[in-house]
Design an enzyme around this catalytic site. Structure first.
Site, short mmCIF file in Angstrom:
data_model
loop_
_atom_site.label_atom_id
_atom_site.label_comp_id
_atom_site.label_asym_id
_atom_site.label_seq_id
_atom_site.Cartn_x
_atom_site.Cartn_y
_atom_site.Cartn_z
N HIS A 58 0.84 -1.20 0.00
CA HIS A 58 0.00 0.00 0.00
C HIS A 58 0.88 1.26 0.00
CE1 HIS A 58 -3.64 2.37 1.45
NE2 HIS A 58 -2.64 3.16 1.85
N GLU A 59 1.86 1.26 0.91
CA GLU A 59 2.76 2.42 1.00
C GLU A 59 3.64 2.54 -0.24
OE1 GLU A 59 2.37 4.67 3.18
OE2 GLU A 59 0.95 3.51 4.36
N HIS A 62 1.77 4.49 -2.83
CA HIS A 62 1.92 5.94 -2.62
C HIS A 62 3.31 6.40 -3.08
CE1 HIS A 62 -1.73 6.52 -0.37
NE2 HIS A 62 -1.37 5.74 0.65
N ASP A 155 -6.12 8.90 3.37
CA ASP A 155 -5.97 9.11 1.93
C ASP A 155 -7.18 9.81 1.33
OD1 ASP A 155 -3.53 7.82 2.11
OD2 ASP A 155 -4.38 5.86 1.66
ZN ZN Z 1 -2.57 5.21 2.28
#
Ligand code: ZN
Length: 278
Positions: A58-59, A62, A155
């Site tokens: 997930h990171e 980003h 987010d």
């Molecule tokens: Zn996030």
């Protein structure tokens, strides 16, 4: 003693584990363990590693988008409450900020769908493994959904703020997004106390989240106000708080933890944190 340890690199980005997570990992493994004994614990450990692997990806979502937009990624840090990508600055333009914020939940959504699709195919191989993969799949879907709640600092809140920025300017957009976040935090709080009406106990995790969201949203709004004051002192903004897209101020998101002085944001194109005095 160091507070975090590097466990490797992905796409050149160091992945670090905070010491508290190492202490909590056996607990996570126990809570994941589908059965007793060594085999149960092994699956529990696999599940815990899968959970934090999902957070890393997930990171990473980003991070890779932020890097494509010109940010430098210092590292991805894993904590017991989740992960954070540490960037030297957020991409400046609202559109870039929005794409960076959406990248994480997009990765989680894809992982979730993949896990749920692949799980039945694993049944023939190993039932426990299949259940675990399905479980990890739904955790990833929850990760995507929860982070998309339009509440700063999550987010979804960044997407909301970035969507409002071209119309309202960065400061007013942040203020509005922060107010919405506070309302959502209040609803979380009510939800946490809801079971009490029916003779149950308070949902403490939810209460913690409500408190965290309320606090951080307030801090973001205050920071935006501060930026506006500094702008006016420099003779810019004239109280309108609308600045050209090129000079949109970079406010560090909460997932930027500047522990090291070297991680301070470099001067932006306009020559500093704030647009140059004409
Ligand atoms: Zn996030």
């Amino acid at each position: 003693m160091k507070s975090s340890y590097s466990i490797g690199r992905l796409f050149g980005i160091p992945i670090r584990v905070h010491i508290t997570l190492l202490l909590f990992l056996p607990l996570f493994a126990l809570s994941f363990a589908p059965g007793d004994g060594a085999a149960g614990l092994l699956f529990g450990l696999l599940g815990a590693v899968g959970l934090f692997g999902s957070v890393v990806l997930h990171e990473l979502g980003h991070s890779l988008v932020a890097r494509a937009k010109g940010a430098r990624i210092l590292d991805i840090l894993l904590l017991p409450i989740g992960g954070m990508a540490r960037l030297d600055h957020l991409p400046h333009r609202p559109r870039d900020e929005m794409e960076t914020a959406l990248a994480g939940p997009a990765v989680s959504l894809a992982l979730g769908l993949l896990g749920i699709w692949i799980a039945p195919h694993l049944l023939a191989l190993n039932q426990t493994l299949a259940i675990m993969v399905r479980e990890l799949g739904s955790i990833n879907l929850m990760l995507a959904a929860f982070n998309l709640i339009p509440s700063l600092p999550m987010d979804g809140g960044r997407v909301f703020r970035a969507a409002l920025t071209p119309k309202l300017g960065r400061v007013a957009a942040t203020r509005l997004a922060a107010n919405v976040a506070k309302v959502i935090a209040g609803l979380f709080g009510l939800w946490a106390f809801w079971p009490v009406l029916h003779g149950g106990g308070v949902r403490f995790t939810l209460l913690l989240i409500a408190f965290f969201v309320y606090q951080t949203a307030g801090a973001e709004a205050r920071q935006a106000e501060q930026e506006a004051i500094q702008l006016r002192q420099r003779g810019q903004g004239n109280g309108v708080w609308r600045i050209p897209d090129e000079d949109v101020l970079v406010s560090p998101p909460p997932y930027v933890v500047r522990e090291r002085p070297t991680a301070a944001p470099p001067p932006s194109r306009s020559g500093g944190w704030f647009p140059k005095r004409k």
